[in-house]
Design a protein around this motif. Structure first.
Motif, PDB file in Angstrom:
ATOM      1  N   GLY A 109      24.394 -10.139  16.842  1.00  0.00           N
ATOM      2  CA  GLY A 109      24.823 -10.565  18.168  1.00  0.00           C
ATOM      3  C   GLY A 109      23.657 -11.087  18.966  1.00  0.00           C
ATOM      4  N   SER A 110      23.393 -10.462  20.111  1.00  0.00           N
ATOM      5  CA  SER A 110      22.312 -10.922  20.980  1.00  0.00           C
ATOM      6  C   SER A 110      20.956 -10.334  20.590  1.00  0.00           C
ATOM      7  CB  SER A 110      22.615 -10.557  22.436  1.00  0.00           C
ATOM      8  OG  SER A 110      22.751  -9.146  22.575  1.00  0.00           O
ATOM      9  N   THR A 111      20.946  -9.419  19.604  1.00  0.00           N
ATOM     10  CA  THR A 111      19.696  -8.807  19.166  1.00  0.00           C
ATOM     11  C   THR A 111      19.522  -9.030  17.661  1.00  0.00           C
ATOM     12  OG1 THR A 111      20.766  -6.666  18.747  1.00  0.00           O
ATOM     13  CG2 THR A 111      19.858  -7.037  20.953  1.00  0.00           C
ATOM     14  N   SER A 112      18.477  -8.440  17.105  1.00  0.00           N
ATOM     15  CA  SER A 112      18.215  -8.557  15.675  1.00  0.00           C
ATOM     16  C   SER A 112      17.680  -7.231  15.143  1.00  0.00           C
ATOM     17  CB  SER A 112      17.182  -9.649  15.386  1.00  0.00           C
ATOM     18  OG  SER A 112      17.640 -10.915  15.796  1.00  0.00           O
ATOM     19  N   LYS A 113      17.953  -6.965  13.889  1.00  0.00           N
ATOM     20  CA  LYS A 113      17.333  -5.838  13.201  1.00  0.00           C
ATOM     21  C   LYS A 113      16.241  -6.414  12.315  1.00  0.00           C
ATOM     22  CE  LYS A 113      18.099  -2.034   9.909  1.00  0.00           C
ATOM     23  NZ  LYS A 113      17.229  -1.088  10.611  1.00  0.00           N
ATOM     24  N   ILE A 114      15.054  -5.857  12.407  1.00  0.00           N
ATOM     25  CA  ILE A 114      13.930  -6.355  11.627  1.00  0.00           C
ATOM     26  C   ILE A 114      13.505  -5.295  10.613  1.00  0.00           C
ATOM     27  CG2 ILE A 114      11.564  -7.223  11.684  1.00  0.00           C
ATOM     28  CD1 ILE A 114      12.067  -8.287  14.453  1.00  0.00           C
ATOM     29  N   TYR A 115      13.397  -5.710   9.376  1.00  0.00           N
ATOM     30  CA  TYR A 115      12.920  -4.850   8.296  1.00  0.00           C
ATOM     31  C   TYR A 115      11.509  -5.296   7.918  1.00  0.00           C
ATOM     32  CZ  TYR A 115      18.030  -4.320   7.513  1.00  0.00           C
ATOM     33  OH  TYR A 115      19.378  -4.102   7.635  1.00  0.00           O
ATOM     34  N   LEU A 116      10.628  -4.351   7.673  1.00  0.00           N
ATOM     35  CA  LEU A 116       9.285  -4.652   7.189  1.00  0.00           C
ATOM     36  C   LEU A 116       9.230  -4.271   5.708  1.00  0.00           C
ATOM     37  CD1 LEU A 116       6.336  -5.493   7.629  1.00  0.00           C
ATOM     38  CD2 LEU A 116       5.871  -3.164   8.433  1.00  0.00           C
ATOM     39  N   ILE A 117       9.124  -5.270   4.841  1.00  0.00           N
ATOM     40  CA  ILE A 117       9.222  -5.045   3.400  1.00  0.00           C
ATOM     41  C   ILE A 117       7.874  -5.246   2.708  1.00  0.00           C
ATOM     42  CG2 ILE A 117      11.650  -5.750   3.411  1.00  0.00           C
ATOM     43  CD1 ILE A 117      10.738  -8.443   2.184  1.00  0.00           C
ATOM     44  N   ASP A 118       7.853  -5.013   1.392  1.00  0.00           N
ATOM     45  CA  ASP A 118       6.687  -5.253   0.533  1.00  0.00           C
ATOM     46  C   ASP A 118       5.447  -4.483   0.990  1.00  0.00           C
ATOM     47  OD1 ASP A 118       8.236  -6.816  -1.038  1.00  0.00           O
ATOM     48  OD2 ASP A 118       7.435  -8.732  -0.354  1.00  0.00           O
ATOM     49  N   TRP A 119       5.329  -3.253   0.482  1.00  0.00           N
ATOM     50  CA  TRP A 119       4.309  -2.311   0.928  1.00  0.00           C
ATOM     51  C   TRP A 119       3.161  -2.174  -0.074  1.00  0.00           C
ATOM     52  CZ3 TRP A 119       4.671   0.506   5.640  1.00  0.00           C
ATOM     53  CH2 TRP A 119       5.792   0.145   6.413  1.00  0.00           C
ATOM     54  N   GLU A 120       2.846  -3.237  -0.795  1.00  0.00           N
ATOM     55  CA  GLU A 120       1.830  -3.187  -1.850  1.00  0.00           C
ATOM     56  C   GLU A 120       0.455  -2.753  -1.365  1.00  0.00           C
ATOM     57  OE1 GLU A 120       2.719  -6.405  -5.185  1.00  0.00           O
ATOM     58  OE2 GLU A 120       2.565  -7.309  -3.208  1.00  0.00           O
ATOM     59  N   TYR A 121       0.075  -3.159  -0.168  1.00  0.00           N
ATOM     60  CA  TYR A 121      -1.267  -2.898   0.335  1.00  0.00           C
ATOM     61  C   TYR A 121      -1.303  -1.720   1.317  1.00  0.00           C
ATOM     62  CZ  TYR A 121      -2.159  -7.456  -1.740  1.00  0.00           C
ATOM     63  OH  TYR A 121      -2.255  -8.492  -2.623  1.00  0.00           O
ATOM     64  N   SER A 122      -0.173  -1.074   1.488  1.00  0.00           N
ATOM     65  CA  SER A 122      -0.090  -0.002   2.479  1.00  0.00           C
ATOM     66  C   SER A 122      -0.926   1.211   2.083  1.00  0.00           C
ATOM     67  CB  SER A 122       1.367   0.420   2.655  1.00  0.00           C
ATOM     68  OG  SER A 122       1.470   1.509   3.553  1.00  0.00           O
ATOM     69  N   ALA A 123      -1.613   1.764   3.074  1.00  0.00           N
ATOM     70  CA  ALA A 123      -2.450   2.960   2.890  1.00  0.00           C
ATOM     71  C   ALA A 123      -3.034   3.320   4.252  1.00  0.00           C
ATOM     72  CB  ALA A 123      -3.564   2.696   1.876  1.00  0.00           C
ATOM     73  N   MET A 124      -3.845   4.360   4.297  1.00  0.00           N
ATOM     74  CA  MET A 124      -4.510   4.736   5.540  1.00  0.00           C
ATOM     75  C   MET A 124      -5.557   3.682   5.885  1.00  0.00           C
ATOM     76  SD  MET A 124      -2.920   7.511   6.270  1.00  0.00           S
ATOM     77  CE  MET A 124      -3.899   8.277   7.587  1.00  0.00           C
ATOM     78  N   SER A 125      -5.518   3.255   7.137  1.00  0.00           N
ATOM     79  CA  SER A 125      -6.438   2.205   7.559  1.00  0.00           C
ATOM     80  C   SER A 125      -6.569   2.234   9.082  1.00  0.00           C
ATOM     81  CB  SER A 125      -5.918   0.834   7.086  1.00  0.00           C
ATOM     82  OG  SER A 125      -6.872  -0.185   7.318  1.00  0.00           O
ATOM     83  N   ASP A 126      -7.372   1.342   9.601  1.00  0.00           N
ATOM     84  CA  ASP A 126      -7.494   1.152  11.037  1.00  0.00           C
ATOM     85  C   ASP A 126      -6.237   0.450  11.534  1.00  0.00           C
ATOM     86  OD1 ASP A 126      -8.256  -0.225  13.593  1.00  0.00           O
ATOM     87  OD2 ASP A 126     -10.228   0.597  13.136  1.00  0.00           O
ATOM     88  N   TYR A 127      -5.659   0.924  12.640  1.00  0.00           N
ATOM     89  CA  TYR A 127      -4.430   0.313  13.157  1.00  0.00           C
ATOM     90  C   TYR A 127      -4.572  -1.201  13.324  1.00  0.00           C
ATOM     91  CZ  TYR A 127      -6.471  -0.452  17.776  1.00  0.00           C
ATOM     92  OH  TYR A 127      -7.253  -0.920  18.808  1.00  0.00           O
ATOM     93  N   ALA A 128      -5.789  -1.643  13.668  1.00  0.00           N
ATOM     94  CA  ALA A 128      -6.005  -3.066  13.945  1.00  0.00           C
ATOM     95  C   ALA A 128      -5.949  -3.921  12.686  1.00  0.00           C
ATOM     96  CB  ALA A 128      -7.349  -3.266  14.646  1.00  0.00           C
ATOM     97  N   SER A 129      -5.947  -3.280  11.514  1.00  0.00           N
ATOM     98  CA  SER A 129      -5.788  -4.036  10.275  1.00  0.00           C
ATOM     99  C   SER A 129      -4.457  -4.777  10.271  1.00  0.00           C
ATOM    100  CB  SER A 129      -5.874  -3.091   9.073  1.00  0.00           C
ATOM    101  OG  SER A 129      -5.569  -3.763   7.867  1.00  0.00           O
ATOM    102  N   ASP A 130      -3.387  -4.114  10.749  1.00  0.00           N
ATOM    103  CA  ASP A 130      -2.082  -4.761  10.799  1.00  0.00           C
ATOM    104  C   ASP A 130      -2.051  -5.874  11.838  1.00  0.00           C
ATOM    105  OD1 ASP A 130      -0.847  -3.396   8.735  1.00  0.00           O
ATOM    106  OD2 ASP A 130      -0.040  -1.826  10.029  1.00  0.00           O
TER     107      ASP A 130
END
Length: 310
Positions: A203-224
């Motif tokens: 409708g007037s909004t959207s659902k957003i999915y964040l996919i593909d987590w190959e590089y995910s791990a503990m890091s500095d927030y600013a990396s994203d």
């Protein structure tokens, strides 16, 4: 849904692919009706697969990824993302070989870096992940990961560009500066850019999915944040607006310097990664030029910002 004019025989994923899918869904091989390539992403090959009346995405790792991606780490983060509602498309991943099965979301539209709703949704996902308090046993340090890929390039005798050393020196200075900021690591996606967002209009909004987590791990927030910006066509002013969207306020001078440095460091990492992809015979095209330019541009800007803090 099963229009054969837009599909291909399941041979595109091979017998092994069919068997993998059936082992997860506990179905007969005859239930896998057809498969077709999905033209997205820079790292792997993905296919839309119909199993009965249900569409799935079957992901096959790309060439050379086994040397730079830890599949156990990816599988852990995928489970976290599913539990947090950030990516509930995830079904299963084989931690050894890296193939993955996910639900296919129909009716998605491309993520738009200049759509305020899309950007706001992406930043909300980043905050949710970063503030989740979940600890992963794996870490992703941009400087270390870049160094590892440089070593791989040296091992194959890849000829480095003329300005490689000067950019590397600048990246080393920035790495020392951001480490001096003493920011505690959080669980990050580390591949936080446009192809990895699925946008489903509601409708007037959207659902957003964040996919593909190959590089995910503990890091500095600013990396994203750095990765998000370095994969865009933003002006510096637009990049600063994204930082404000993430923080919910204008960042302090110290926060801005830190994040700008990560735009440069992310650009540098992905540029070196692009050189590695090139040497494996799987070039990423114009992305390489974009990351090269941003590494220099934001590197200079970040160094100047840190200088003003003294």
């Amino acid at each position: 849904m099963t229009d054969d004019s837009h599909s291909q025989p399941v041979i595109v994923i091979g017998d092994a692919g069919v068997e993998n899918i059936c082992s997860v869904l506990d179905c007969a091989t005859s239930a896998v009706a057809w498969a077709e390539p999905i033209e997205e992403g820079l790292t792997n090959s993905s296919y839309k697969v119909m199993v009965g009346d249900t569409p799935y995405v079957y992901r096959v790792p790309g060439a050379g990824t086994e040397k730079i991606i830890d599949r156990a780490s990816e599988a852990f983060s995928q489970g976290v993302a599913r539990d947090l509602g950030i990516d509930d498309t995830f079904v299963y991943e084989d931690e050894k070989s890296g193939w993955k099965l996910s639900r296919y979301i129909e009716g998605c539209v491309p993520f738009d870096y200049h759509n305020a709703g899309h950007v706001s949704g992406a930043m909300e996902l980043a905050r949710r992940l970063h503030k989740s308090g979940v600890h992963s046993g794996w870490s992703f340090d941009l400087a270390q990961k870049t160094s590892e890929i440089v070593t791989l390039l040296a091992e194959v005798g890849y000829g480095l560009p003329k300005d490689f050393d000067s950019l590397s020196t600048m990246a080393s200075k920035l790495s020392a500066l951001v480490k001096g900021d003493d920011v505690s690591p959080v669980l990050c996606h580390n591949d936080f850019y446009e192809p990895n967002f699925l946008v489903k209009p509601l409708g007037s909004t959207s659902k957003i999915y964040l996919i593909d987590w190959e590089y995910s791990a503990m890091s500095d927030y600013a990396s994203d944040l750095g990765t998000f910006i370095c994969c865009s066509d933003y002006s510096v002013g637009e990049a600063q607006d994204v930082l404000s969207e993430y923080f919910g306020r204008r960042p302090t001078a110290a926060e801005e310097a830190h994040c700008l440095a990560y735009v440069a460091l992310a650009s540098w990492y992905w540029y070196v990664w692009a050189l590695y992809k090139d040497c494996t015979g799987d070039p990423v095209g114009e992305w390489q030029l974009l990351w090269h330019g941003y590494a220099g541009k934001y590197g200079k800007l970040a160094l100047e910002s840190y200088e003003l803090l003294r």
